[in-house]
Structures are given as C-alpha cells and as structure tokens.
Design a protein around this motif. Structure first.
Motif, short mmCIF file in Angstrom:
data_model
loop_
_atom_site.label_atom_id
_atom_site.label_comp_id
_atom_site.label_asym_id
_atom_site.label_seq_id
_atom_site.Cartn_x
_atom_site.Cartn_y
_atom_site.Cartn_z
N ASN A 243 0.82 -1.21 0.00
CA ASN A 243 0.00 0.00 0.00
C ASN A 243 0.86 1.27 0.00
OD1 ASN A 243 -2.47 -1.37 -0.04
ND2 ASN A 243 -2.52 -1.55 2.20
N LYS A 244 1.99 1.20 0.69
CA LYS A 244 2.86 2.37 0.79
C LYS A 244 3.58 2.63 -0.53
CE LYS A 244 6.65 4.31 3.51
NZ LYS A 244 7.59 4.11 4.67
N LYS A 245 4.12 1.59 -1.13
CA LYS A 245 4.88 1.75 -2.37
C LYS A 245 3.98 2.01 -3.57
CE LYS A 245 9.08 1.18 -0.83
NZ LYS A 245 10.13 2.23 -0.95
N ASN A 246 2.78 1.40 -3.55
CA ASN A 246 1.81 1.61 -4.61
C ASN A 246 2.41 1.34 -5.99
OD1 ASN A 246 -0.74 2.27 -5.60
ND2 ASN A 246 -0.21 4.43 -5.89
N LEU A 247 3.13 0.22 -6.12
CA LEU A 247 3.78 -0.14 -7.38
C LEU A 247 2.81 -0.89 -8.27
CD1 LEU A 247 7.24 -1.34 -6.02
CD2 LEU A 247 6.71 0.86 -7.07
N PRO A 248 2.77 -0.59 -9.55
CA PRO A 248 1.86 -1.30 -10.45
C PRO A 248 2.33 -2.72 -10.69
CG PRO A 248 3.32 0.14 -11.71
CD PRO A 248 3.59 0.42 -10.25
N PRO A 249 1.43 -3.62 -11.02
CA PRO A 249 1.84 -5.00 -11.33
C PRO A 249 2.66 -5.05 -12.61
CG PRO A 249 -0.47 -4.68 -11.86
CD PRO A 249 -0.02 -3.45 -11.14
N TYR A 250 3.48 -6.06 -12.72
CA TYR A 250 4.36 -6.21 -13.88
C TYR A 250 3.61 -6.81 -15.06
CZ TYR A 250 8.29 -7.98 -16.68
OH TYR A 250 9.18 -8.26 -17.70
N PHE A 251 3.70 -6.13 -16.20
CA PHE A 251 3.21 -6.67 -17.47
C PHE A 251 4.40 -6.76 -18.41
CE2 PHE A 251 -0.79 -5.58 -15.65
CZ PHE A 251 -1.75 -6.32 -16.31
N ARG A 252 4.58 -7.88 -19.04
CA ARG A 252 5.73 -8.07 -19.91
C ARG A 252 5.62 -7.16 -21.11
NH1 ARG A 252 8.73 -13.73 -20.14
NH2 ARG A 252 10.80 -12.84 -20.44
N PRO A 253 6.70 -6.41 -21.41
CA PRO A 253 6.67 -5.51 -22.57
C PRO A 253 6.40 -6.30 -23.85
CG PRO A 253 8.58 -5.07 -21.19
CD PRO A 253 7.97 -6.34 -20.69
N LYS A 254 5.59 -5.70 -24.72
CA LYS A 254 5.30 -6.35 -25.99
C LYS A 254 6.51 -6.28 -26.89
CE LYS A 254 0.32 -5.43 -25.96
NZ LYS A 254 -0.81 -4.80 -26.69
N LYS A 255 6.69 -7.33 -27.69
CA LYS A 255 7.83 -7.37 -28.61
C LYS A 255 7.59 -6.42 -29.77
CE LYS A 255 9.02 -12.19 -27.63
NZ LYS A 255 9.17 -13.54 -28.20
N SER A 256 8.65 -5.77 -30.17
CA SER A 256 8.57 -4.88 -31.33
C SER A 256 8.49 -5.72 -32.59
CB SER A 256 9.81 -3.99 -31.38
OG SER A 256 10.97 -4.76 -31.62
N ASP A 257 8.08 -5.05 -33.68
CA ASP A 257 7.98 -5.77 -34.97
C ASP A 257 9.33 -6.33 -35.38
OD1 ASP A 257 5.31 -5.18 -35.09
OD2 ASP A 257 5.58 -3.37 -36.31
N LYS A 258 10.40 -5.60 -35.06
CA LYS A 258 11.74 -6.05 -35.42
C LYS A 258 12.09 -7.34 -34.67
CE LYS A 258 16.52 -4.47 -35.93
NZ LYS A 258 17.47 -3.34 -35.74
N GLU A 259 11.77 -7.37 -33.39
CA GLU A 259 12.03 -8.57 -32.59
C GLU A 259 11.23 -9.74 -33.10
OE1 GLU A 259 13.10 -7.08 -28.11
OE2 GLU A 259 11.04 -6.82 -28.79
N LYS A 260 9.98 -9.49 -33.50
CA LYS A 260 9.15 -10.58 -34.02
C LYS A 260 9.76 -11.15 -35.30
CE LYS A 260 4.79 -8.83 -32.12
NZ LYS A 260 3.46 -8.28 -32.45
N GLU A 261 10.30 -10.25 -36.18
CA GLU A 261 10.92 -10.70 -37.42
C GLU A 261 12.14 -11.57 -37.13
OE1 GLU A 261 11.84 -7.32 -39.74
OE2 GLU A 261 9.75 -6.74 -40.08
N VAL A 262 12.93 -11.16 -36.13
CA VAL A 262 14.12 -11.93 -35.76
C VAL A 262 13.72 -13.31 -35.26
CG1 VAL A 262 16.03 -12.09 -34.12
CG2 VAL A 262 15.54 -9.92 -35.25
#
Length: 268
Positions: A243-262
């Motif tokens: 409650n004190k830190k109020n940190l958002p939950p972790y969501f994995r960053p989406k892969k960029s189109d370049k990463e998907k191509e690789v």
C-alpha cells in the motif's frame, strides 16, 4: 452415520499401485496450472513460460514438502530410512513445499528478470486452488482429520466420529482462491495478492491445525501453527509495504515488430 473406509488404491498398472492421493494431487496441479496460465498470458507472457516455471518449482516444491515432513518425523524415519522416499501413501507438508518452491521461484525469476512478487502474485491463487483440491487426497488416505466431535457433519473413521479437518481446509482454500482470482483481475498493487494469500491461509491453517490429531511438532509447538503465524505477520508487513509503495503489477513488454521478425527468422 456412514463410516468412510475407501481403498486408497485407485487401480494398478503392471502391478504398480496408483493411489487416489497421487491422482488428486495431480488433478489439483493441472487445474491450478490452467488458471496460472491464463494470468501469465494476460500479463503478456508466452504460454510456454508458465510451463517452464512449473517445471522448476513443482519438483522442488514436492521435495521440499517431503523433506519438511521427514525432518519433523525424524524419530520414525531415522529407524526406517527405506520409507523416506515413499510419498505415495502421504507425508507431504505444504509449508515445506511453499518455502522450497518459493526459493526455486525466486532464483528462476531472477534469472529471467521477472520480479519475484509479481511471480508470486500470479501463482498464489492457483496454489490455493491446488491446496483445496489436494486435501481430498488426505480424505482418501483417511489422514489429516481432527479429534472427536458430536457435530452433525463429523465423519466416522476407525469407529469414531471426528472433525473432517481436510474438508474445513479444502473449503477455506477454495474461498481464498475465489477471492484472489477476483482481486487479481483489478490489477492491485505489486505484492498485494501475495500478502492476502499469506494472511488468509495463515489464519485458516492456524485454526484448522488446532483441531488435527496428526500435527508435526517442534518441541511442544505445532510447526504448522508456528509457520502460520510467520505467514500472517509476513503478509501483514507485505500488505503495508504494498500500500505504501503503490507499485503497479508487472506486465511483460510487448515485442517490437523487429524482434518478431528476428524470432520468425530463427524459427525458420
């Protein structure tokens, strides 16, 4: 009043007995995996990630649960070392499984650069569900029951009416699961789901353990009640921190189109 006297062996395959205890535990794991997978995917993880996580923590958790049980029943196992690995008939202490499984989860999350609290937040609802289902394995083994009672829902074991403590904990675990699975959809602060599990399960197990007749002891103290107190205090501290830190939950960053191509090129 009907006496429950089930055969703990479900069937045999090539002379190997398959026990209800094992089948029910596996069923709990599979159903828990289903819900955990949904949450991991919702947070942007690949479907295979949850299987990699479970491949690490489940074996370590089972070994930890057995180690914990053997440790506090050492007077028996020191005289019967051949029985140490015989888990088919029962003898898994959930607190040991949680502690050792959490350690394995921490190390794996560190390696994969995923915050530990987010990993536990995603997994504890499924853990509660698995526990709720797994307690019926105790029922089939006619273990983990309480002392004598006159309550109408008591069950008859060995000619005596006793508290169905496996049922108390099973119902409590399922309620905890429903609360957590609903709360997690609202994306609460990091660590909050884990803290709620620790507090809720700690209270539940402390109360149920007081009725059981097969408790593990550390001197005059029931070890499950001692660990439950640690869970409650740890959960309360974590809840305040969350409650004190109020940190958002972790969501994995989406892969960029370049990463998907690789990735496509590598796959090809």
């Amino acid at each position: 009043m009907m006496e429950f006297n089930f055969d703990p062996v479900a069937f045999s395959v090539f002379g190997i007995e398959i026990r209800w205890y094992a089948l029910i535990i596996i069923a709990g794991m599979l159903l828990g995996t289903y819900f955990a997978k949904k949450e991991f995917i919702r947070r942007g993880f690949d479907e295979d990630f949850i299987y990699d996580v479970l491949f690490v923590i489940i074996p370590i958790g089972i070994l930890g649960a057995r180690f914990w049980y053997v440790l506090f029943e050492w007077d028996y196992y020191s005289q019967n070392p051949g029985q140490i690995l015989n888990i088919r008939g029962g003898g898994l202490a959930i607190h040991g499984g949680i502690i050792f499984g959490s350690l394995a989860l921490y190390l794996y999350g560190k390696k994969k650069n995923v915050p530990f609290l987010d990993m536990t937040d995603m997994l504890v609802p499924s853990l509660a569900l698995g526990q709720g289902i797994g307690r019926w394995g105790n029922f089939m083994n006619q273990e983990a029951h309480g002392g004598p009672t006159d309550l109408p829902w008591g069950i008859i074991i060995d000619g005596q009416k006793v508290h169905p403590t496996f049922l108390y904990e099973s119902i409590g675990d399922i309620i905890i699961f429903l609360i957590l699975i609903n709360a997690i959809k609202k994306n609460p602060n990091k660590g909050k789901i884990t803290s709620l599990y620790l507090i809720a399960y700690g209270i539940l197990r402390f109360l149920v353990e007081g009725l059981r007749t097969d408790s593990l002891y550390w001197g005059p103290i029931r070890t499950a009640q001692l660990i439950s107190i640690v869970f409650i205090l740890g959960g309360a501290i974590l809840l305040v921190w969350s409650n004190k830190k109020n940190l958002p939950p972790y969501f994995r960053p989406k892969k960029s189109d370049k990463e998907k191509e690789v990735n496509i090129i590598r796959f090809q």
